[in-house]
Motif scaffolding. Structure first.
Motif, short mmCIF file in Angstrom:
data_model
loop_
_atom_site.label_atom_id
_atom_site.label_comp_id
_atom_site.label_asym_id
_atom_site.label_seq_id
_atom_site.Cartn_x
_atom_site.Cartn_y
_atom_site.Cartn_z
N PHE A 69 0.84 -1.19 0.00
CA PHE A 69 0.00 0.00 0.00
C PHE A 69 0.88 1.24 0.00
O PHE A 69 2.09 1.17 0.24
N ILE A 70 0.24 2.36 -0.34
CA ILE A 70 0.98 3.62 -0.44
C ILE A 70 0.34 4.68 0.46
O ILE A 70 -0.86 4.62 0.75
N THR A 71 1.17 5.61 0.91
CA THR A 71 0.69 6.73 1.72
C THR A 71 1.21 8.02 1.11
O THR A 71 2.37 8.10 0.68
N GLY A 72 0.35 9.02 1.06
CA GLY A 72 0.76 10.35 0.60
C GLY A 72 0.79 11.28 1.80
O GLY A 72 0.10 11.03 2.79
N SER A 73 1.57 12.35 1.72
CA SER A 73 1.74 13.18 2.90
C SER A 73 2.03 14.65 2.58
O SER A 73 2.46 14.99 1.47
N ASP A 75 4.46 15.95 3.80
CA ASP A 75 5.93 16.05 3.77
C ASP A 75 6.48 15.96 2.34
O ASP A 75 7.68 15.84 2.14
N ARG A 76 5.58 15.99 1.33
CA ARG A 76 5.93 16.04 -0.09
C ARG A 76 6.38 14.70 -0.66
O ARG A 76 6.90 14.64 -1.78
N THR A 77 6.20 13.63 0.08
CA THR A 77 6.59 12.31 -0.42
C THR A 77 5.39 11.37 -0.47
O THR A 77 4.35 11.62 0.14
N CYS A 78 5.59 10.27 -1.23
CA CYS A 78 4.67 9.13 -1.20
C CYS A 78 5.53 7.94 -0.80
O CYS A 78 6.65 7.78 -1.30
N LYS A 79 5.05 7.12 0.14
CA LYS A 79 5.83 5.96 0.56
C LYS A 79 5.11 4.67 0.19
O LYS A 79 3.88 4.60 0.21
N VAL A 80 5.91 3.67 -0.17
CA VAL A 80 5.38 2.35 -0.53
C VAL A 80 5.71 1.39 0.61
O VAL A 80 6.85 1.33 1.06
N TRP A 81 4.71 0.62 1.05
CA TRP A 81 4.84 -0.25 2.22
C TRP A 81 4.52 -1.70 1.87
O TRP A 81 3.65 -1.96 1.04
N ASP A 82 5.20 -2.61 2.54
CA ASP A 82 4.88 -4.03 2.45
C ASP A 82 3.83 -4.34 3.53
O ASP A 82 4.07 -4.12 4.71
#
Length: 377
Positions: A69-73, A75-82
């Motif tokens: 899944f992904i998270t937007g923020s 903080d100007r980033t998008c993170k990809v998670w397992d």
């Protein structure tokens, strides 16, 4: 139902089901029957709290299988998670402002699109985190986006009152949909990908032809800003939710209004169809959610229990449970048939603004203004 008789009935009108594949189709129907019959009293437990970003989250989204899944923020980033381990796989960096709208190109899941307050949309590789393209052309913040089902296009909706379609391969703008007189805050493709709808603060929803860029219908009737709009699975219906406290059901082919779903005493903040397109769920600032039958237009359940507004609502893939996210810092799981609350997901210390099921329906993620994401198994 007798699976063999059912498949023979389907065969009469479906030339693709030849004698050679008939046995396999019967096997699939039986598997589907087993799935429908499974006892579904799964209790979700907190699996992990992810302190995902240094600034508040804006959105969360699963890939189709739910493995990532992904998270937007802010903080100007998008993170990809397992999902299985809760580990951070990638940080997608490059936007110069809030990353607000995010999506996987499901069902494939090999690409991610991010829409930002910096007026650009970026396309990324899920595997490497490489940025393929930066789509420039909007003159204000991008607040919603979506891939078409074929994963050849990405659509973006902006505060500049336009939506745009971009070619994923070439990285070029294909068409601009202009016609709204206020910000576009919702957009959605239909299942076949030949139509897209845009919902606006101008109180209307526009239906566009994806191939030609032509405006086909303007859905006029709401007396407040549109908060959400969606096609049902067979592309025959459109549901719209509005700040005017109503939901409206429309014929997607003709653009005519079929029904107004009333009952909420405050703004409707989210609407959705179940996967079969036969049930509609609404979430309202009045602290309740409702379930309507799309055919009879009757309210079949009222979901009461949240202490503040409900900002998000979604069905599990089987369509027998509903998940709601609320400003009261909890998410709740409900039984569609009875309207009873099955479970309260507690622990967030601030408003929950996002919730989602994985495709199997056995994992939930919730995103909160407390800067954390929670995985529930």
């Amino acid at each position: 139902t007798d699976a063999i008789a059912l498949v023979e009935e389907i065969q009469k009108g479906e030339p693709l089901i030849t004698a050679s594949c008939k046995e396999y189709v019967i096997h699939l129907v039986r598997r589907l029957q087993e799935k429908q019959g499974e006892n579904d009293d799964h209790k979700f437990c907190l699996f992990k709290v992810l302190r995902a970003h240094i600034l508040p989250l804006t959105n969360v989204a699963f890939n189709k299988s739910g493995s990532r899944f992904i998270t937007g923020s802010y903080d100007r980033t998008c993170k990809v998670w397992d999902t299985a381990s809760g580990e951070e796989l990638l940080t997608l960096q490059g936007h110069r402002n809030v990353v607000y709208a995010i999506a996987f190109n499901n069902p494939y899941g090999d690409k991610i699109a991010t829409g930002s307050f910096d007026k650009t949309c970026k396309l990324w590789s899920t595997e490497t985190g490489k940025c393929y393209h930066t789509f420039r052309g909007h003159s204000a913040e991008i607040v919603c986006l979506s891939f078409n089902p074929q994963s050849t296009l990405v659509a973006t909706g902006s505060m500049d009152m336009t939506a745009k379609l971009w070619d994923i391969e070439k990285g070029e703008e294909i068409v601009t949909f202009s016609g709204h007189s206020a910000e576009i805050i919702a957009l959605s493709f239909n299942t076949t990908g030949d139509r897209i709808i845009t919902g606006s603060f101008d109180h209307t929803v526009a239906v566009w032809d994806v191939g030609t860029g032509r405006l086909l219908h303007t859905l006029i009737g709401h007396r407040g800003e549109i908060s959400s709009a969606q096609f049902n699975w067979d592309c025959s219906l459109i549901i719209t939710g509005s700040m005017d406290k109503t939901c409206m059901l429309w014929n997607a082919m003709t653009g005519t209004q079929i029904a107004t779903l009333t009952g909420h005493s405050n703004e409707i903040l989210d609407v959705c169809f179940d996967y079969a397109g036969q049930l509609i769920a609404t979430a309202s600032a009045d602290g309740t959610a409702r379930v309507y039958n799309a055919e009879t237009k009757k309210c079949i359940a009222k979901l009461e229990g949240h202490e503040c507004e409900i900002v998000k609502v979604c069905f599990n893939p089987r369509g027998n449970h509903i998940l709601t996210a609320s400003s009261d810092k909890t998410a709740r799981l409900w039984d569609v048939a009875t309207g009873h609350c099955l479970q309260i997901l507690e622990g967030h210390t601030d408003e929950i603004f996002s919730c989602a099921f994985n495709y199997k329906g056995n994992i939930i993620i919730t995103g909160s203004k407390d800067n954390t994401c929670r995985i529930w198994h």
